[in-house]
Design a protein around this motif. Sequence first.
Motif, PDB file in Angstrom:
ATOM      1  N   TYR A  67       0.799  -1.041  -0.373  1.00 22.35           N
ATOM      2  CA  TYR A  67      -0.155   0.211  -0.032  1.00 22.35           C
ATOM      3  C   TYR A  67       1.039   1.449  -0.088  1.00 22.35           C
ATOM      4  N   ILE A  68       0.285   2.728  -0.587  1.00 16.08           N
ATOM      5  CA  ILE A  68       1.378   3.873  -1.055  1.00 16.08           C
ATOM      6  C   ILE A  68       0.471   4.222   0.932  1.00 16.08           C
ATOM      7  N   SER A  69       1.764   4.355   1.749  1.00 20.00           N
ATOM      8  CA  SER A  69       1.527   4.506   2.842  1.00 20.00           C
ATOM      9  C   SER A  69       1.200   6.137   3.332  1.00 20.00           C
ATOM     10  N   PHE A  70       2.389   7.062   2.106  1.00 16.23           N
ATOM     11  CA  PHE A  70       2.705   7.976   2.979  1.00 16.23           C
ATOM     12  C   PHE A  70       2.608   9.146   1.956  1.00 16.23           C
ATOM     13  N   ILE A  71       2.656  10.453   0.880  1.00 15.53           N
ATOM     14  CA  ILE A  71       3.521  10.950  -0.389  1.00 15.53           C
ATOM     15  C   ILE A  71       3.909  12.121   0.441  1.00 15.53           C
ATOM     16  N   LYS A  72       4.974  12.636   0.874  1.00 16.97           N
ATOM     17  CA  LYS A  72       4.984  13.785   1.065  1.00 16.97           C
ATOM     18  C   LYS A  72       5.043  15.485   0.285  1.00 16.97           C
ATOM     19  N   PRO A  73       4.109  15.945   0.949  1.00 18.79           N
ATOM     20  CA  PRO A  73       2.945  16.918  -0.097  1.00 18.79           C
ATOM     21  C   PRO A  73       4.210  17.992  -0.463  1.00 18.79           C
ATOM     22  N   ASP A  74       4.754  18.164   0.334  1.00 18.67           N
ATOM     23  CA  ASP A  74       6.212  19.480  -0.385  1.00 18.67           C
ATOM     24  C   ASP A  74       7.154  19.074  -0.856  1.00 18.67           C
ATOM     25  N   GLN A  75       7.586  17.442  -1.378  1.00 18.38           N
ATOM     26  CA  GLN A  75       8.872  16.991  -2.000  1.00 18.38           C
ATOM     27  C   GLN A  75       8.804  17.778  -3.592  1.00 18.38           C
ATOM     28  N   ALA A  76       9.978  17.932  -4.411  1.00 20.99           N
ATOM     29  CA  ALA A  76       9.498  18.877  -5.543  1.00 20.99           C
ATOM     30  C   ALA A  76       9.488  16.839  -6.434  1.00 20.99           C
ATOM     31  N   MET A  77       7.965  16.818  -6.602  1.00 21.39           N
ATOM     32  CA  MET A  77       7.479  15.922  -7.295  1.00 21.39           C
ATOM     33  C   MET A  77       7.538  16.148  -8.494  1.00 21.39           C
ATOM     34  N   TRP A  78       8.168  16.353  -9.230  1.00 23.36           N
ATOM     35  CA  TRP A  78       8.368  16.353 -10.443  1.00 23.36           C
ATOM     36  C   TRP A  78       9.236  17.648 -11.026  1.00 23.36           C
TER      37      TRP A  78
END
Length: 620
Positions: A469-480
């Motif tokens: 499962y995807i348990s966490f996606i850090k929102p303030d990371q450089a995502m793209w």
Amino acid sequence: MAKSVSPDAISTLLANPTPDSSSDLPEIVVQVLDLKQSGNRYMFSASDGKLKLRAILPSSQYSDVLSGKIQNLGLIRILDYTLNDIPNKSEKYLIVTKCEPVSPALESEIKSEVKNEGGGIVLKPKQDSAVKIEGGIVLKPKQEVVSKSAAQIVHEQQRNVAPAARMAMTRRVRPLVSLNPYQGNWTIKVSVTSKGNMRTYKNARGEGCVFNVELTDEDGTQIQATMFNDAARKFYDKFVLGKVYYVSKGTLKVANKQFKTVQNDYEMTLNENSEVEEAANEASFVPETKFSFVPIDQLGPYVNKSELVDVVGVVQNVSPTMSIRRKSNNESIPKRDITIADETKKTVVVSLWNDLATNIGQELLDMADKSPVVAIKSLRVGDFQGVSLSAISKSVIKIDPEIPEAKKLRCWYDSEGKDATMASVGSGSSPSSMNGSISVYSDRVSLSYITSNLSLGEDKPAFFSLRGYISFIKPDQAMWYRACKTCNKKVTESIGAGYWCEGCQKNDEQCSLRYIMVVKVADESGEAYVSVFNEEAEKIVGCSADELDILKSQEGEDNPFQLKLKQATWVPHLFRVSVSQNEYNNEKRQRITARTVVPVDFAAESRLLLEDISKMRASQ
């Protein structure tokens, strides 16, 4: 034609071990004795009523054996053959390269046999009766039998022939398909269809050099020939790509499947005593292209292996030409991707490079609306997007070829294929236990197995499958990152306006965003951070990076950006991951990268669990 053995047929064969042409052969009819299968070959003893000779049937005649046309105790007419010495024995071995059935099984073997110490076998007739074959000869019993070996017969007959006749017993050009390690003298006429670079090596025995060529005869059969040291230096400049040569005095051995690049059970080695003569004054030939097709859904076992594959498929999509810059020399080379499908309802992307991209690729782009059938020889299988294909310098592409496989595929596509739902072969939609391919169901491990084995991926990336499962996606990371719309490489803002692509060496007004993010994946054994790139990230998040960027710019109490990331968590996925070692601040770290992400197929998962349960019960 009388259905009978030819008088002294074995003696005739022994006297002429390599005939100049099949048209010069006299009538040779022998009886088939002790016919049996040995591996993928059929062995037998050829008898003429006086002598026996061990023999092997050509692969082209196997259907006659299976259909009953060639039977034990039956008769065959030998049309072409080679006679070889059996290593470490004073016996000859008959390799039949062409024959035809004459008669089904007779009631019994023509004569009883008496073995001879000289290496041959003499067949002594029964004392109380003669043996008669219907419509043929009568083998009358003799009072005395003189026993002679095969070697004695050859020596006596060649000693008595005139010099001119003896010269006629010279070797002749043989097809590659007839060669094997037990043959002595042979000559082949071949075209050089691929030539490697001279390479140097160093091992415990010292330094040396080596290079290899791929040789193809008129029938399209290929073999790889390798030369070391003195032989490599002698023949490197002599072998020219596309020219035709007579080659002799080489040796053959069973090919190493790990390194072979052509479809042949054997590989050739040429030494400094081998002979290579250009067929300069003779008409050259264009070798026939022979294919050995692999269905698209069976490409998995070839991923990242040295063995090349041939495929046939209907073109579904052709991309524009893009420019790729090599890391080694910063040289820019053209690339084009085509997507093909076959009767397995699977698709795969084939990358074309250099002239194939600009010439054949453009031709395919111009006729893409007609969905042409392409047959492609010598492709390398990679793991990009699960499974992908890439052309190399010797790859051959035939558009709408006149071969049965292409015609069958065209009929299927026109009748039902064009309306069928296709899936990418790398999507991992079926278990490896069903089709043998590398998928998200093969090499299944837990996260703790990877994180607790810190040495994984030290020499080369290791591949595993996970369910988590995807348990966490850090929102303030450089995502793209900002990417070129042509080659997907990173772009920078230009001083004036637009975006500059170093790969394409051009400035565009717009760019696209592509995911490059890290997510935390959890299963029942633990957690780990996994790097995810654009296509796989889109499957996890549920939208493109451009769309997520728009959501991020929106304000409000219920932030749609945060909501989108939250919706992506705690959803089960199947992952195909690679594990490698990276060095950061002089410290080695484990890097886990998602290569394929697919939703859980609960029916397939249930079958997998049932298989595991069955294995556990069987082991108890």
